[in-house]
Enzyme design. Sequence first.
Site, PDB file in Angstrom:
ATOM      1  N   HIS A   1       0.775  -1.077  -0.132  1.00  0.00           N
ATOM      2  CA  HIS A   1       0.016  -0.025   0.055  1.00  0.00           C
ATOM      3  C   HIS A   1       0.856   1.340  -0.011  1.00  0.00           C
ATOM      4  O   HIS A   1       0.507   2.287  -0.761  1.00  0.00           O
ATOM      5  CB  HIS A   1      -1.085   0.051   1.244  1.00  0.00           C
ATOM      6  CG  HIS A   1      -1.706   1.072   1.508  1.00  0.00           C
ATOM      7  ND1 HIS A   1      -2.625   1.523   1.228  1.00  0.00           N
ATOM      8  CD2 HIS A   1      -1.221   2.384   2.202  1.00  0.00           C
ATOM      9  CE1 HIS A   1      -3.259   2.586   1.404  1.00  0.00           C
ATOM     10  NE2 HIS A   1      -2.290   3.131   2.141  1.00  0.00           N
ATOM     11  N   GLU A   2       1.736   1.331   0.932  1.00  0.00           N
ATOM     12  CA  GLU A   2       2.732   2.590   1.089  1.00  0.00           C
ATOM     13  C   GLU A   2       3.580   2.751  -0.291  1.00  0.00           C
ATOM     14  O   GLU A   2       3.861   3.858  -0.674  1.00  0.00           O
ATOM     15  CB  GLU A   2       3.510   2.352   2.241  1.00  0.00           C
ATOM     16  CG  GLU A   2       2.804   2.327   3.627  1.00  0.00           C
ATOM     17  CD  GLU A   2       1.838   3.581   3.908  1.00  0.00           C
ATOM     18  OE1 GLU A   2       2.326   4.461   3.155  1.00  0.00           O
ATOM     19  OE2 GLU A   2       0.889   3.330   4.489  1.00  0.00           O
TER      20      GLU A   2
END
Length: 267
Positions: free
Chosen positions: A132-133
Site C-alpha cells: 500500500h505504501e
Amino acid sequence: MRLPFLRHLVFMLFLILLAGCEETPTGRSQLALVPEHLMGQMGEDAFDQMRRHQPVSNDAAINQRVQCVAQAIVTAAEASYPAVSLPSVWEVVVFDDSSPNAFALPGGRIGVHTGLLRVAETPAQLAAVIGHEVGHVLAEHGNERLTQQLGIKAVLLLVGFFGEGDLGHQQLMQALGLGAQLGISLPFSRTHEEEADLMGLAIMARAGFDPQQSVALWRNMAAVGGGQPPEFLSTHPAHGSRIEALQQAMEEAMSTYRTVTPATCSW
C-alpha cells in the site's frame, strides 16, 4: 463587480490545470507538477530527519522479517508497473515505535514501526501494508497532494487580493477555505488511500503473498483502531469500505497469486 471577475479567474485556472493532467498507473487523471528530483530530495530529507529523532530498532529478527517482505514488494512493484519510473535502490528502516504504522517516501525510503508487527500477524499482512505504501509512491500521491495544496493557497491568495474590501469578504474567505478542505483535500486523500489499497493488493499478489490476508489485516486494524470520524470528514476510508473494495478486487488478485511462486519470508 469583482466577484464575476474572480469566478472567471478561478475557472481559467481550473482549465489550465486540467490541461496539464496526466494519469496514475491505474488510469486515474492526476495533476502532479512538482519536479521528481525535488520530491526525491524532500523524501530523503524527511527520512534523514526521522532517523535523527526516532530510535531505530536493532532487533535482528524483526529487521530480517521486514527487509525480506519489503524487498519482495519492491521487486513485484517493478514487475507490476514497468512503465513507472522507480528508485534504483530502496532504503528500509525499522523504527522502534509502538504505533502500528508504516510509510514510503519519494526517492525510495520505507519506514516500518515495530508496533505494526503486533497488528500484521503474518508476512502477507505486512506485505499488504508495505505494498500500500509503495503504491502511494508509484502513483505520486505526495506530489499530487503538494500540487493541490499549492493550488488551493494560490486561489485563496488571489481571492484575498482582489476581494479585499468587499462586503462579506471574511465570510467568503472562510467559506472558500472550508469548501476547499471538504471538497478537494479530504476526498482526494480518500481517493489516494483507495488507489494505494488496490495497487498494493496487485503488488502483494505478484510478490507471492496471499492477497486475502489484506482483508485480515484491515480487520485487525479495525479491532485496535477504535472509532473513526464520519467517512466524509476523514482522510481515510472507513475500515468497512476499505475491506469491501479489497474484496471486490480479490478475484483478479488471486488469479495473479496462483501464477507466481509463493513468497518464502519467515515469521
